[in-house]
Design a protein around this motif. Structure first.
Motif, PDB file in Angstrom:
ATOM      1  N   UNK A  67       0.827  -1.203   0.000  1.00 16.26           N
ATOM      2  CA  UNK A  67       0.000   0.000   0.000  1.00 16.26           C
ATOM      3  C   UNK A  67       0.863   1.255   0.000  1.00 16.26           C
ATOM      4  N   UNK A  68       0.384   2.272  -0.705  1.00 19.63           N
ATOM      5  CA  UNK A  68       0.942   3.620  -0.620  1.00 19.63           C
ATOM      6  C   UNK A  68       0.217   4.292   0.537  1.00 19.63           C
ATOM      7  N   UNK A  69       0.818   4.245   1.716  1.00 18.29           N
ATOM      8  CA  UNK A  69       0.091   4.564   2.949  1.00 18.29           C
ATOM      9  C   UNK A  69      -0.450   5.986   3.002  1.00 18.29           C
ATOM     10  N   UNK A  70       0.145   6.900   2.300  1.00 16.28           N
ATOM     11  CA  UNK A  70      -0.383   8.269   2.268  1.00 16.28           C
ATOM     12  C   UNK A  70      -1.638   8.363   1.401  1.00 16.28           C
ATOM     13  N   UNK A  71      -1.911   7.288   0.679  1.00 14.02           N
ATOM     14  CA  UNK A  71      -3.111   7.249  -0.168  1.00 14.02           C
ATOM     15  C   UNK A  71      -4.056   6.135   0.292  1.00 14.02           C
ATOM     16  N   UNK A  72      -4.240   6.053   1.595  1.00 12.46           N
ATOM     17  CA  UNK A  72      -5.180   5.092   2.165  1.00 12.46           C
ATOM     18  C   UNK A  72      -6.228   5.851   2.964  1.00 12.46           C
TER      19      UNK A  72
END
Length: 365
Positions: free
Chosen positions: A226-231
């Motif tokens: 996951x791209x954690x800033x885009x969750x």
């Protein structure tokens, strides 16, 4: 012999008739009536720019209760080859922690999906004029071994994604998001995630196990899927094991939207912010039916009171339009806890809405 079968016997396998002959409500299309052994099949094909599309038979002409139950009465295909999007079932509940039964979700969703029609009247989306879609059946899971099931799911989705097809998944419990995202990230790299759920599903270990429906997104973070800033996690609620059940999610950079922040309001403004957060990168949408209040969707294994409404569920999914969606799932339908069938019916409609916001969908705006 039924009248419809008698009618079809009058046509050869190569005969075509314009559907507009059946009534003014039908847009121009070519209807091919095929006779195959003892099975009569009506296949509707739209030809636009030289490309044929699978269009389910209209209930104006073919009874909903007839035929084999596929998602939306779409054709069944053995593989995703040649498809732009595919509905696929993952019938497991081996990872559930409370009430089992989600293994029966896909077949009940398919049964209730017979009520679906070809166009989205709310958004004017025309998915069957845009994408080649079919139902490719279920992953052959191992109901005795969850780890082996995850391996089977991952391998199946590697094959689906290798064809360029976007999977629209019917669960099954939420464990399935982990192996699916392993395959998705292998193709697209770390993805953004819109996670709609009553629960964060970020536990580390439950009853000594690291794989289950309460842990998938912790595993995904650990593996860099996951791209954690885009969750964004939307609809979280209920009692917790600590005063702040979502502390770990926030620490990873996730946007956490608790159900209390959604009460008594439209989620259209929220989704404008979520779209900005997601940007142009690949995004996966994971929707647990228990995000909805159990008054609307009681057929689930871990219900929590005071949840989202179906209207808010639609606002979230429709708010994903123009995102680079690379896959979607609808999980945790346990049909035996809802004898009305409404939970599965709601799930079928939400999956249709997901299809309607995939890239390159035509809209009659």
């Amino acid at each position: 012999m039924r009248p419809f079968n008698k009618l079809l016997q009058n046509f050869s396998s190569s005969f075509c008739v314009k559907a507009k002959c059946f009534g003014p409500s039908a847009l121009p299309r070519t209807t091919h009536l095929l006779r195959r052994d003892d099975t009569t099949q009506a296949t509707f094909a739209r030809e636009m720019s030289g490309k044929s599309f699978n269009v389910p038979p209209s209930a104006e002409f073919v009874a909903r209760v007839s035929g084999i139950a596929t998602m939306g009465k779409l054709p069944y295909r053995e593989t995703a080859e040649g498809l732009d999007a595919a509905f696929v079932g993952v019938p497991i509940d081996t990872g559930t922690s409370n009430r089992p039964g989600a293994r029966f979700g896909p077949r009940h969703i398919r049964a209730e999906s017979a009520l679906l029609r070809a166009y989205n009247s709310g958004t004017r989306a025309a998915p069957y004029e845009s994408l080649v879609v079919a139902d490719i059946g279920d992953v052959n899971v191992n109901v005795y071994d969850l780890k082996d099931t995850c391996k089977r799911i991952r391998e199946a989705y590697h094959k689906i994604l290798a064809t360029g097809c976007i999977p629209l998944t019917m669960g099954g419990d939420h464990t399935i998001a982990y192996p699916i995202l392993q395959a998705v990230a292998a193709k697209h790299g770390p993805v953004g995630l819109i996670h709609v759920d009553a629960h964060a599903d970020t536990s580390d270990v439950v009853l000594g196990e690291k794989i289950g429906h309460g842990t998938p997104f912790r595993r995904c973070v650990e593996e860099g899927l996951l791209d954690c800033k885009r969750v964004a996690q939307i609809g979280l609620r209920g009692t917790g094991y600590s005063p702040d059940a979502y502390e770990w999610s926030r620490a990873q950079g996730f946007r956490v939207v608790q159900a209390e922040q959604c009460w008594h309001k439209s989620l259209v403004p929220l989704m404008a912010e979520v779209r900005a957060q997601m940007g142009d990168g690949p995004v996966y949408l994971s929707f647990d039916i228990d995000a909805l209040d159990p008054a609307y969707a009681p057929g689930t294994g871990t219900p929590e009171i005071a949840g989202l409404t179906p209207i808010q569920g639609l606002e979230i999914i429709r708010g994903c339009r123009r995102l680079n969606l690379v896959g979607c799932d609808l999980v945790e339908v346990s049909p035996q806890y809802d004898t009305t069938g409404n939970t599965a019916l709601t799930a079928a409609n939400l999956l249709f809405e997901m299809m309607c916001v995939l890239p390159n969908i035509k809209y009659y705006d």
